[in-house]
Design a protein around this motif. Structure first.
Motif, PDB file in Angstrom:
ATOM      1  N   ARG A  55       0.828  -1.208   0.000  1.00 15.49           N
ATOM      2  CA  ARG A  55       0.000   0.000   0.000  1.00 15.49           C
ATOM      3  C   ARG A  55       0.866   1.264   0.000  1.00 15.49           C
ATOM      4  O   ARG A  55       1.922   1.286   0.626  1.00 15.49           O
ATOM      5  CB  ARG A  55      -0.929   0.018   1.216  1.00 15.49           C
ATOM      6  N   PRO A  56       0.425   2.288  -0.697  1.00 20.74           N
ATOM      7  CA  PRO A  56       1.204   3.532  -0.740  1.00 20.74           C
ATOM      8  C   PRO A  56       1.154   4.279   0.597  1.00 20.74           C
ATOM      9  O   PRO A  56       0.196   4.164   1.355  1.00 20.74           O
ATOM     10  CB  PRO A  56       0.505   4.344  -1.835  1.00 20.74           C
ATOM     11  N   GLN A  57       2.186   5.049   0.848  1.00 23.25           N
ATOM     12  CA  GLN A  57       2.267   5.898   2.033  1.00 23.25           C
ATOM     13  C   GLN A  57       2.028   7.357   1.625  1.00 23.25           C
ATOM     14  O   GLN A  57       2.053   7.699   0.446  1.00 23.25           O
ATOM     15  CB  GLN A  57       3.626   5.751   2.703  1.00 23.25           C
ATOM     16  N   LYS A  58       1.787   8.183   2.606  1.00 28.13           N
ATOM     17  CA  LYS A  58       1.525   9.598   2.335  1.00 28.13           C
ATOM     18  C   LYS A  58       2.658  10.213   1.517  1.00 28.13           C
ATOM     19  O   LYS A  58       3.829   9.987   1.795  1.00 28.13           O
ATOM     20  CB  LYS A  58       1.350  10.372   3.642  1.00 28.13           C
ATOM     21  N   ALA A  59       2.282  10.963   0.485  1.00 26.99           N
ATOM     22  CA  ALA A  59       3.183  11.673  -0.433  1.00 26.99           C
ATOM     23  C   ALA A  59       3.801  10.758  -1.487  1.00 26.99           C
ATOM     24  O   ALA A  59       4.480  11.244  -2.407  1.00 26.99           O
ATOM     25  CB  ALA A  59       4.278  12.434   0.299  1.00 26.99           C
ATOM     26  N   ASP A  60       3.579   9.424  -1.399  1.00 24.09           N
ATOM     27  CA  ASP A  60       4.060   8.529  -2.461  1.00 24.09           C
ATOM     28  C   ASP A  60       3.404   8.919  -3.793  1.00 24.09           C
ATOM     29  O   ASP A  60       2.261   9.389  -3.828  1.00 24.09           O
ATOM     30  CB  ASP A  60       3.728   7.074  -2.140  1.00 24.09           C
ATOM     31  N   LEU A 101      -5.786   2.459   0.772  1.00 25.61           N
ATOM     32  CA  LEU A 101      -6.123   1.092   1.189  1.00 25.61           C
ATOM     33  C   LEU A 101      -6.009   0.091   0.041  1.00 25.61           C
ATOM     34  O   LEU A 101      -6.489  -1.032   0.160  1.00 25.61           O
ATOM     35  CB  LEU A 101      -7.550   1.070   1.761  1.00 25.61           C
ATOM     36  N   MET A 102      -5.366   0.488  -1.040  1.00 29.06           N
ATOM     37  CA  MET A 102      -5.165  -0.410  -2.177  1.00 29.06           C
ATOM     38  C   MET A 102      -3.703  -0.844  -2.265  1.00 29.06           C
ATOM     39  O   MET A 102      -2.793  -0.094  -1.897  1.00 29.06           O
ATOM     40  CB  MET A 102      -5.578   0.285  -3.485  1.00 29.06           C
ATOM     41  N   ASP A 103      -3.496  -2.068  -2.735  1.00 29.73           N
ATOM     42  CA  ASP A 103      -2.144  -2.558  -2.976  1.00 29.73           C
ATOM     43  C   ASP A 103      -1.743  -2.278  -4.416  1.00 29.73           C
ATOM     44  O   ASP A 103      -2.594  -2.112  -5.300  1.00 29.73           O
ATOM     45  CB  ASP A 103      -2.068  -4.067  -2.719  1.00 29.73           C
ATOM     46  N   LYS A 104      -0.445  -2.245  -4.648  1.00 26.72           N
ATOM     47  CA  LYS A 104       0.075  -2.048  -6.002  1.00 26.72           C
ATOM     48  C   LYS A 104      -0.451  -3.152  -6.919  1.00 26.72           C
ATOM     49  O   LYS A 104      -0.355  -4.338  -6.600  1.00 26.72           O
ATOM     50  CB  LYS A 104       1.599  -2.061  -5.960  1.00 26.72           C
ATOM     51  N   TYR A 135     -16.448   4.757  -9.149  1.00 24.96           N
ATOM     52  CA  TYR A 135     -15.125   4.710  -9.776  1.00 24.96           C
ATOM     53  C   TYR A 135     -14.671   3.278 -10.015  1.00 24.96           C
ATOM     54  O   TYR A 135     -14.917   2.384  -9.201  1.00 24.96           O
ATOM     55  CB  TYR A 135     -14.091   5.409  -8.888  1.00 24.96           C
ATOM     56  N   HIS A 136     -13.981   3.112 -11.125  1.00 18.87           N
ATOM     57  CA  HIS A 136     -13.236   1.894 -11.401  1.00 18.87           C
ATOM     58  C   HIS A 136     -11.763   2.290 -11.444  1.00 18.87           C
ATOM     59  O   HIS A 136     -11.355   3.107 -12.277  1.00 18.87           O
ATOM     60  CB  HIS A 136     -13.659   1.284 -12.736  1.00 18.87           C
ATOM     61  N   VAL A 137     -10.955   1.752 -10.520  1.00 22.64           N
ATOM     62  CA  VAL A 137      -9.575   2.213 -10.340  1.00 22.64           C
ATOM     63  C   VAL A 137      -8.607   1.036 -10.355  1.00 22.64           C
ATOM     64  O   VAL A 137      -8.871  -0.006  -9.755  1.00 22.64           O
ATOM     65  CB  VAL A 137      -9.418   2.973  -8.997  1.00 22.64           C
ATOM     66  N   THR A 138      -7.488   1.230 -11.045  1.00 25.62           N
ATOM     67  CA  THR A 138      -6.370   0.289 -10.961  1.00 25.62           C
ATOM     68  C   THR A 138      -5.141   1.058 -10.494  1.00 25.62           C
ATOM     69  O   THR A 138      -4.779   2.083 -11.087  1.00 25.62           O
ATOM     70  CB  THR A 138      -6.074  -0.357 -12.326  1.00 25.62           C
ATOM     71  N   LEU A 139      -4.547   0.564  -9.413  1.00 25.63           N
ATOM     72  CA  LEU A 139      -3.324   1.186  -8.909  1.00 25.63           C
ATOM     73  C   LEU A 139      -2.145   0.559  -9.656  1.00 25.63           C
ATOM     74  O   LEU A 139      -1.666  -0.521  -9.311  1.00 25.63           O
ATOM     75  CB  LEU A 139      -3.196   0.976  -7.399  1.00 25.63           C
ATOM     76  N   LEU A 140      -1.684   1.232 -10.689  1.00 21.81           N
ATOM     77  CA  LEU A 140      -0.680   0.668 -11.586  1.00 21.81           C
ATOM     78  C   LEU A 140       0.702   0.595 -10.952  1.00 21.81           C
ATOM     79  O   LEU A 140       1.426  -0.382 -11.128  1.00 21.81           O
ATOM     80  CB  LEU A 140      -0.606   1.505 -12.873  1.00 21.81           C
TER      81      LEU A 140
END
Length: 350
Positions: A55-60, A101-104, A135-140
């Motif tokens: 999961r991303p962190q703040k400012a990532d 709350l999403m993983d890469k 929304y439909h989202v992909t965390l690329l």
């Protein structure tokens, strides 16, 4: 252009349904939706899992593919490859919260109530007021925010201007606290110290101008939340470099007025008028300030008179209090003198 917003002409697809609110859904299907805030106003359903513990962190820096729809299926927002800094308010709040709350590599559906979307203002002409968003989202991809000291001048200007424009967007929606955060982040990038590589005078001038615009807008936002001391510092950053910036002079005059420093406020607005003597706005502001100063002076005179009147009354009261005592002293002295004279007369008669 992969980053181009593909929503110039909104089009409709099949009506979007919220499976978590359909009475016919099974209990298992309902449990697939994560109620992020516990209020039902922000929900996420994973369609394809991503890399665990990524999961991303703040400012990532998050690279996402995203499509936003209304309930009737109208697409109002679509990006194939969009980069944002998580937590920097570069997208609507609901999407910002969900991305954390999403993983890469994860693909998900997100339902966002109006409060965490475009609110009661909507987003004309595409999103009506109080609209629920789908929304439909992909965390690329997820990457750490690069050290600003490693970025060249052009990169700093591009990122800084992007954050400044986001601040302007929040300001236009009266979200002044969010605007302030965006402007401060823009200033982090529009700093002219420790820039690696070679750069021209024109590039440095461009960066300086964008930084001063950002400070000016930051000051305006701080004024909106009555943070006048902070706003004055921001505006002075502009005037230190551009003493004839009439927008900054006008705002400084307003700030000084709110701080009760009318004489200084009048002095500053007169500086602005000297630069633009035909400005009706500046002329009107000067008239208002002079009227406020006269009223303030009148109040001070009335207060002084009242204080002096009380002082005179106190003196009169003291004199009245002293009068009986003084009379008693005279009576006592007179009685003593009569007694002495009587005694002498009696002695010589004998």
């Amino acid at each position: 252009d992969e980053n181009k917003n593909e929503t110039d002409k909104p089009h409709k697809e099949a009506k979007v349904q919220d499976p978590s609110t359909n009475d016919g859904d099974s209990k298992k299907e309902k449990e697939e939706w994560m109620d992020i805030l516990g209020s039902g106003q922000l929900k996420k359903k994973t369609l394809k899992p991503g890399l665990p513990d990524s999961r991303p962190q703040k400012a990532d820096v998050c690279e996402i593919s995203v499509t936003g729809k209304l309930e009737d299926g109208t697409i109002f927002e679509q990006f194939k490859c969009l980069e944002i800094n998580l937590g920097d308010n570069e997208t609507i709040q609901g999407l910002d919260f969900a991305l954390a709350l999403m993983d890469k590599g994860e693909e998900a559906e997100i339902i966002i109530a109006s409060r965490f979307g475009y609110g009661s203002l909507g987003f004309k002409p595409l999103v009506p007021p109080d609209a629920t968003l789908y929304y439909h989202v992909t965390l690329l991809d997820v990457k750490p925010e690069p050290l600003i000291s490693t970025l060249g001048i052009n990169e700093r200007i591009v990122i800084g201007c992007r954050k400044k424009e986001r601040g302007n967007w929040w300001y236009s929606r009266d979200e002044h606290t969010l605007a302030i955060h965006s402007y401060r982040r823009a200033l982090d990038y529009l700093d002219d110290t420790d820039i690696p590589g070679e750069h021209t005078d024109e590039q440095m001038q461009h960066l300086l101008e964008e930084r001063l615009k950002t400070y000016n807008n930051l000051g305006a936002s701080q004024m909106k939340i009555s943070a006048y001391d902070a706003a004055l510092l921001s505006i002075d950053q502009v005037l230190n470099c551009q003493p004839k910036n009439v927008k900054a002079l006008f705002r400084k005059s307003k700030i000084l007025k709110e701080k009760g420093e009318l004489t200084k406020s009048i002095e500053v607005i007169r500086q602005a008028l000297a630069i633009e003597p035909d400005s009706k706005g500046f002329q009107q502001e000067l008239s208002l300030l002079l009227a406020a100063q006269r009223k303030d002076n009148s109040k001070q005179r009335d207060l002084y008179k009242k204080m002096m009147g009380n002082s005179l009354q106190d003196n009169d009261s003291d004199k009245k209090k002293k009068t009986p005592y003084n009379a008693f002293k005279w009576i006592a002295a007179f009685s003593f003198a009569v007694a002495v004279i009587g005694a002498v007369a009696f002695k010589y008669r004998l």
